[in-house]
Design a protein around this motif. Sequence first.
Motif, PDB file in Angstrom:
ATOM      1  N   ILE A 221       4.341  11.971  -5.163  1.00 29.82           N
ATOM      2  CA  ILE A 221       3.193  11.390  -4.460  1.00 29.82           C
ATOM      3  C   ILE A 221       1.891  11.609  -5.227  1.00 29.82           C
ATOM      4  CG2 ILE A 221       2.037  11.193  -2.221  1.00 29.82           C
ATOM      5  CD1 ILE A 221       4.405  12.858  -1.069  1.00 29.82           C
ATOM      6  N   PHE A 222       1.588  12.867  -5.538  1.00 31.08           N
ATOM      7  CA  PHE A 222       0.280  13.156  -6.138  1.00 31.08           C
ATOM      8  C   PHE A 222       0.415  13.495  -7.625  1.00 31.08           C
ATOM      9  CE2 PHE A 222      -0.550  13.971  -1.636  1.00 31.08           C
ATOM     10  CZ  PHE A 222      -1.721  13.243  -1.477  1.00 31.08           C
TER      11      PHE A 222
ATOM     12  N   LYS B 177       3.323   6.681   4.283  1.00 32.63           N
ATOM     13  CA  LYS B 177       3.748   7.237   2.990  1.00 32.63           C
ATOM     14  C   LYS B 177       2.629   7.282   1.939  1.00 32.63           C
ATOM     15  CE  LYS B 177       7.385   4.447   2.697  1.00 32.63           C
ATOM     16  NZ  LYS B 177       8.518   3.802   2.067  1.00 32.63           N
ATOM     17  N   CYS B 178       1.372   7.320   2.363  1.00 32.90           N
ATOM     18  CA  CYS B 178       0.275   7.349   1.386  1.00 32.90           C
ATOM     19  C   CYS B 178       0.002   8.773   0.897  1.00 32.90           C
ATOM     20  CB  CYS B 178      -1.001   6.752   1.971  1.00 32.90           C
ATOM     21  SG  CYS B 178      -1.737   7.771   3.263  1.00 32.90           S
ATOM     22  N   GLY B 179       0.525   9.772   1.621  1.00 34.81           N
ATOM     23  CA  GLY B 179       0.363  11.165   1.185  1.00 34.81           C
ATOM     24  C   GLY B 179      -0.609  11.968   2.032  1.00 34.81           C
TER      25      GLY B 179
ATOM     26  N   LYS C  54      -0.619   5.548  -1.919  1.00 36.24           N
ATOM     27  CA  LYS C  54       0.316   6.121  -2.894  1.00 36.24           C
ATOM     28  C   LYS C  54      -0.285   7.313  -3.638  1.00 36.24           C
ATOM     29  CE  LYS C  54       2.664   1.737  -3.534  1.00 36.24           C
ATOM     30  NZ  LYS C  54       2.767   0.541  -4.330  1.00 36.24           N
ATOM     31  N   GLY C  55      -0.884   8.216  -2.892  1.00 36.16           N
ATOM     32  CA  GLY C  55      -1.404   9.450  -3.477  1.00 36.16           C
ATOM     33  C   GLY C  55      -2.695   9.298  -4.247  1.00 36.16           C
ATOM     34  N   LYS C  56      -3.361   8.164  -4.133  1.00 32.40           N
ATOM     35  CA  LYS C  56      -4.648   7.975  -4.827  1.00 32.40           C
ATOM     36  C   LYS C  56      -5.724   7.583  -3.807  1.00 32.40           C
ATOM     37  CE  LYS C  56      -3.163   6.545  -9.426  1.00 32.40           C
ATOM     38  NZ  LYS C  56      -1.711   6.412  -9.361  1.00 32.40           N
ATOM     39  N   ILE C  57      -6.978   7.994  -4.104  1.00 33.32           N
ATOM     40  CA  ILE C  57      -8.090   7.587  -3.241  1.00 33.32           C
ATOM     41  C   ILE C  57      -8.484   6.168  -3.630  1.00 33.32           C
ATOM     42  CG2 ILE C  57     -10.492   8.040  -2.603  1.00 33.32           C
ATOM     43  CD1 ILE C  57      -9.934  11.011  -3.361  1.00 33.32           C
TER      44      ILE C  57
END
Lengths: 256, 272
Positions: free
Chosen positions: A15-16, A36-38, A196-199
């Motif tokens: 994720i990150f 599921k974006c984290g 997806k783990g990003k801002i």
Amino acid sequence: MKKLLKITNFNYQNIFHNFSLELQEGNITMISGNNKCGKTTLIKAIGQIIPTIDTIEYTFGDPFIKQENIGISLSLADDYGNQTVLNVLQNDEDEKVTIAKCHKAASFCLITDILENKVNELNAWDKLRVWLAKELLLKPKLLLLDDPCLFLTHDESRAFLQLLLKVHQKLKCTIVMTTSSLCDTTIADYLYILNKGKIVLEGDPVAVYKEEHILNRLGLKIPFMVDLSLKLQFYNLIDEIDLDIESMVDDLWPLD
Amino acid sequence: MAIGLKNFSCQCEDVKIYKENIVIPLHKVIGIIGPAKSLLLKTLNGQIDYSGSIYYKGQRQSKKDTLLYAETGYVGNDFQYPDFIQTVEEYFCYLWQRTGKTLQTRDKKMKEALKIVGLTPEYFKRNITGLSFSEKKLVQLAGCMLLNPSIILLDNVLVGFDKLVQKRLAKLFKLLIEKYHKTVIIGTSDSDYIYQYTDYCIILTDEKVSQGETQKVFEDVSFLIKHNIDVPEIVCFTYLVREKKHIKLGYHKDVRDLMKDIYKHVDLKIKE
């Protein structure tokens, strides 16, 4: 504003990757995003529930040593066992909290009528208020909430957010909350949108809501009143975003 | 064609339905709101005892081994599976085994069930405990699809899904009804979802049951307010304009339609 914590180059599973973020002290920061974006992983990392290997720096010290510095409510994991609400409020690891203090906290969170009830028999709305009352007594510097409104009705969500604001004003703490609904984010000082783990978006909530196309693409529903306001603004029918239905109706039809 | 509940009563803890007559039409997406929603769904699935009569396919159902119980698939809020199950694949094989069907079509049907809820076959090898909250819900739903029930009962299942997933599921439910003649009954406190995506709606309050076409049920805003049922904001806006300004805006589902209606009714000269 002073920095409360800094995340630098945080990596976790798929994720990150090299994720960085800073949280300001005293703010209500909200983190939203699609499934599921984290967001849950991130709040677990901040609360040290998953390993972060020196990627998070806390300005208030080591959260492992002073556990009372962080109050965590992971909405799906709260379990107070078979105790009564009063027992939960009274029992602290170090000392027993006086009944008078418990009653004061219970009154603040409007749970005086359920003090003798067993916590595991309460509904989601009551459990959340018990948790908030407990945090009022513990006075943490940082409150973490993972999608607390998930199982609440709209009215309960609204009432909970107002209560959270009151607790924030009283404790003068920092609040970080994840939510799957942008409707919950109107009280935030700062809003992050993850994908997806990003801002992908950040800033004042109203500024974020204006990025309608990005939010739609991510599957995030803009609060109805914001959506309507933006559309009415486009046709010059109103001047600014209005979150209150009654005042918008009066603004649109002033003479009736 | 409908499921008919006559003089129907049931109770679980402090939630109850007392001597009500409820009609649940078949081959539609039905929404149920109110404190007793789970109670009704569980009763339709045979998990809770009741008094009164239930009619299905023209027959009064007996309280044990009824056709109705056999033809319903229930997806609840808790994901329950035996301790020995670890992966999604094991969970599906376990469900298939309980149906007593032949193994020949199992793998194909399992893949289809995952696909229909938007998950890829890679999920078969995933550990259930490692799935996110929304993934678990989708796996549960896929498990229900695998059993191929005529009536799908979804008890608070839609909580936590983002708008894209909600829309995809709404399309899936429509497809299940139009192509496979299923009935989907959704219990949720999300009145926005019910208003947007269901054809028929039942509101179960402590005192009274209100039922009918969703649009009509939600237009009775005073009833919703009186019984503490969340009013969708788009309905609330129209209601307030009608009550306060005596302007007959229409009840819309899409904010763009509401916008057009407002534009028609606003005095632009005053605004200028």
